[in-house]
Motif scaffolding. Structure first.
Motif, PDB file in Angstrom:
ATOM      1  N   ALA A 118       0.818  -1.208   0.000  1.00 19.99           N
ATOM      2  CA  ALA A 118       0.000   0.000   0.000  1.00 19.99           C
ATOM      3  C   ALA A 118       0.850   1.256   0.000  1.00 19.99           C
ATOM      4  CB  ALA A 118      -0.924  -0.010   1.223  1.00 19.99           C
ATOM      5  N   ASN A 119       1.908   1.260   0.793  1.00 23.53           N
ATOM      6  CA  ASN A 119       2.750   2.459   0.878  1.00 23.53           C
ATOM      7  C   ASN A 119       4.224   2.133   0.668  1.00 23.53           C
ATOM      8  OD1 ASN A 119       3.051   1.050   3.235  1.00 23.53           O
ATOM      9  ND2 ASN A 119       3.088   2.847   4.566  1.00 23.53           N
ATOM     10  N   GLU A 120       4.489   1.021  -0.024  1.00 21.46           N
ATOM     11  CA  GLU A 120       5.872   0.588  -0.246  1.00 21.46           C
ATOM     12  C   GLU A 120       6.149   0.502  -1.752  1.00 21.46           C
ATOM     13  OE1 GLU A 120       8.886  -3.139   0.837  1.00 21.46           O
ATOM     14  OE2 GLU A 120       6.820  -3.119   1.589  1.00 21.46           O
ATOM     15  N   PHE A 121       7.197   1.184  -2.179  1.00 19.69           N
ATOM     16  CA  PHE A 121       7.519   1.274  -3.596  1.00 19.69           C
ATOM     17  C   PHE A 121       8.994   1.011  -3.827  1.00 19.69           C
ATOM     18  CE2 PHE A 121       3.692   3.612  -3.007  1.00 19.69           C
ATOM     19  CZ  PHE A 121       2.971   3.474  -4.170  1.00 19.69           C
ATOM     20  N   ASN A 122       9.290   0.490  -5.016  1.00 18.13           N
ATOM     21  CA  ASN A 122      10.681   0.351  -5.440  1.00 18.13           C
ATOM     22  C   ASN A 122      10.717   0.449  -6.962  1.00 18.13           C
ATOM     23  OD1 ASN A 122      13.328  -0.370  -6.054  1.00 18.13           O
ATOM     24  ND2 ASN A 122      13.471  -1.765  -4.314  1.00 18.13           N
ATOM     25  N   TYR A 123      11.217   1.573  -7.463  1.00 18.82           N
ATOM     26  CA  TYR A 123      11.335   1.806  -8.894  1.00 18.82           C
ATOM     27  C   TYR A 123      12.780   1.671  -9.383  1.00 18.82           C
ATOM     28  CZ  TYR A 123       6.596   3.468  -9.976  1.00 18.82           C
ATOM     29  OH  TYR A 123       5.244   3.557 -10.229  1.00 18.82           O
ATOM     30  N   SER A 124      13.636   1.100  -8.556  1.00 22.20           N
ATOM     31  CA  SER A 124      15.036   0.961  -8.948  1.00 22.20           C
ATOM     32  C   SER A 124      15.185  -0.030 -10.096  1.00 22.20           C
ATOM     33  CB  SER A 124      15.871   0.475  -7.757  1.00 22.20           C
ATOM     34  OG  SER A 124      15.549  -0.860  -7.429  1.00 22.20           O
ATOM     35  N   PRO A 439      -0.451  -2.071   6.304  1.00 24.02           N
ATOM     36  CA  PRO A 439      -1.648  -1.227   6.307  1.00 24.02           C
ATOM     37  C   PRO A 439      -2.282  -1.185   4.928  1.00 24.02           C
ATOM     38  CG  PRO A 439       0.323   0.130   6.198  1.00 24.02           C
ATOM     39  CD  PRO A 439       0.794  -1.293   6.371  1.00 24.02           C
ATOM     40  N   TRP A 440      -3.609  -1.207   4.876  1.00 23.52           N
ATOM     41  CA  TRP A 440      -4.315  -1.179   3.596  1.00 23.52           C
ATOM     42  C   TRP A 440      -4.840   0.239   3.396  1.00 23.52           C
ATOM     43  CZ3 TRP A 440      -2.757  -5.515   1.840  1.00 23.52           C
ATOM     44  CH2 TRP A 440      -2.611  -6.606   2.684  1.00 23.52           C
ATOM     45  N   LEU A 441      -4.052   1.054   2.749  1.00 21.05           N
ATOM     46  CA  LEU A 441      -4.370   2.471   2.679  1.00 21.05           C
ATOM     47  C   LEU A 441      -5.047   2.895   1.393  1.00 21.05           C
ATOM     48  CD1 LEU A 441      -1.038   3.897   4.132  1.00 21.05           C
ATOM     49  CD2 LEU A 441      -3.150   3.384   5.341  1.00 21.05           C
TER      50      LEU A 441
END
Length: 468
Positions: A118-124, A439-441
């Motif tokens: 939900a609030n975790e990203f990785n664009y590497s 968390p489910w945001l």
């Protein structure tokens, strides 16, 4: 594990041995334009997810995918962010019946990278490679037709540019990706990023997918700041996803799956939608029926500037239809999602009727043995839907054209790095400690969850008419 397929009448008839390939080619590094081959109706599998269903593993996903193929659907949209969606779709496409009758080159697979939780990203670049490799494995395929950077508004332009460049490197050097795009909600962000990518790389994006921005409640995607800006930024195709506004435009309200009420719409907006639904009831119609038909039928023309000449789904079992049969022009592309066979059947009936109303639809209907007045009926139905749509929009008043903020207020974004993200994602897919505390945001925020056993969540029938 995917559910056991049920043999619908459409899959027990005498079948052709193999379906025709989609005419893709790559000569001297130049691929067939996506706008020449992407079908105008795409099956979205965000519904194969705990967001919209209490237990997606209990859905008849294999039968749904098989039935969609027999009705002419030739593109499927998924994401590793949609819980078990990639696995369920991959298993459905890997059945012996599908593999024998529908070769891999007869349909397109669209997936995404970058959003993990939900609030975790990785664009590497490292994570993009890891994510693509994992998607290939889950989907049982040697290549992905289109890969989006998922929900680009949550990260910086520099991160998006890094991910797009890596996807294009994979496309050019490894050949496991054919087209590259971005997806998200705020149109100003999608437009600015598309312009930036064109300026920085000299190459426009193959696709920009917007969701919930062309519906009965919000038509901003059709405006100058939407599809026209994207066209000027060199974008080839702009698919419109979630014609029901992530389930907002339904008589029974937003869908509630195992994760509870996720929808960002305010109480006031929901109240306005309820009033609009009562208006439709008064005229013996369902809000969701009007919303689906209006969005699909209207976007076919208003989205055509960044549409496609790909062959449409005929809506008739084992009946192939070409773009030339319905006028030969570009058609706006829509993404629909369903959870049950009855929803699919109803959606395909609506789609078939919409096609009957297009240029050439009258002759096509007669040639196919359908009702000789199908074209006339489609045009009359379009007028009736248009009248009710205008009534709905009047009732919505100030909420017509409203967009909610994304990211929402107070959202804290986490950025994973390289191997840490890969380890984290793999741990969650194996059900290791920590996945339950996520968390489910925001919409479709479902990790790779295990089946819900003994869930006490009860969801009203019809909860998942076409959503995102």
């Amino acid at each position: 594990m995917a559910s056991t397929p049920i043999e619908h009448p459409t899959t027990t008839q005498i079948l052709p041995s193999q379906q025709q390939p989609i005419p893709y080619s790559n000569v001297n590094g130049r691929s067939t334009p996506l706008s020449s081959i992407l079908p105008p109706l795409i099956f979205g599998t965000a519904t194969f997810n705990h967001q919209y269903n209490s237990d997606p593993y209990a859905l008849e996903t294999t039968g749904l995918v098989t039935s969609a193929l027999t009705h002419g659907i030739r593109a499927f949209d998924t994401s590793p962010y949609y819980g078990p969606s990639e696995q369920l779709l991959g298993e459905a496409l890997a059945t012996p019946f599908v593999r024998q009758t529908f070769p891999r080159d007869s349909y397109l697979i669209l997936t995404k990278v970058g959003r993990i939780q939900a609030n975790e990203f990785n664009y590497s670049a490292a994570w993009v490679r890891e994510s693509v490799s994992r998607s290939l494995e889950r989907l049982h395929t040697s290549y992905l037709d289109l890969v989006y950077c998922h929900d680009v508004e949550f990260v910086t332009p520099a991160e998006v540019l890094e991910a797009v460049k890596e996807l294009r490197r994979i496309r050019d050097e490894e050949g496991t990706i054919r087209y590259v795009g971005i997806s998200g909600y705020p149109l100003d962000v999608l437009g600015a990023l598309s312009e930036m990518i064109l300026a920085e790389t000299g190459e426009g994006l193959d696709a920009v997918q917007s969701y919930a921005n062309f519906t009965l409640q919000n038509e901003t995607l059709a405006g100058a700041g939407g599809i026209e800006r994207l066209r000027k930024a060199g974008v080839s195709v702009v698919p419109n996803a979630s014609p029901l506004g992530m389930g907002l435009l339904r008589r029974q309200g937003v869908p509630v799956g195992a994760l509870g009420d996720f929808h960002p719409a305010s109480r006031e907006l929901r109240a306005a939608v309820r009033s609009a639904s009562n208006f439709c009831d008064h005229h013996s119609e369902k809000l969701e029926v009007i919303a689906i038909r209006y969005a699909l039928e209207t976007w076919i023309t208003r989205g055509s500037v960044c549409g496609s000449r790909g062959d449409p789904a005929s809506g008739v079992p084992w009946k192939r239809e070409s773009n030339d049969d319905v006028g030969g022009t570009k058609l706006g592309v829509s993404v629909i999602g369903v959870s049950t066979p009855s929803e699919l059947e109803k959606t395909m009936l609506v789609w078939r009727s919409i096609l009957d109303g297009l240029e050439g639809g009258e002759a096509t209907a007669v040639q196919a043995g359908r009702w000789y007045r199908a074209w006339e009926w489609s045009h009359n139905r379009r007028k009736a839907v248009q009248i009710l749509a205008e009534g709905v929009q009047e009732i919505l008043g100030p909420w017509f054209g409203y967009t909610w903020p994304s990211p929402g207020p107070g959202t804290v974004i986490q950025r994973s790095e390289g191997a840490t993200a890969a380890t984290s994602a793999k741990g969650k897919s194996e059900g290791k400690s920590g996945s339950e505390e996520t968390p489910w945001l925001t919409p479709a925020a479902s990790p790779e969850a295990k089946p819900v056993v003994g869930s006490e969540v009860e969801v009203e029938d019809g909860r998942s008419l076409p959503v995102r």
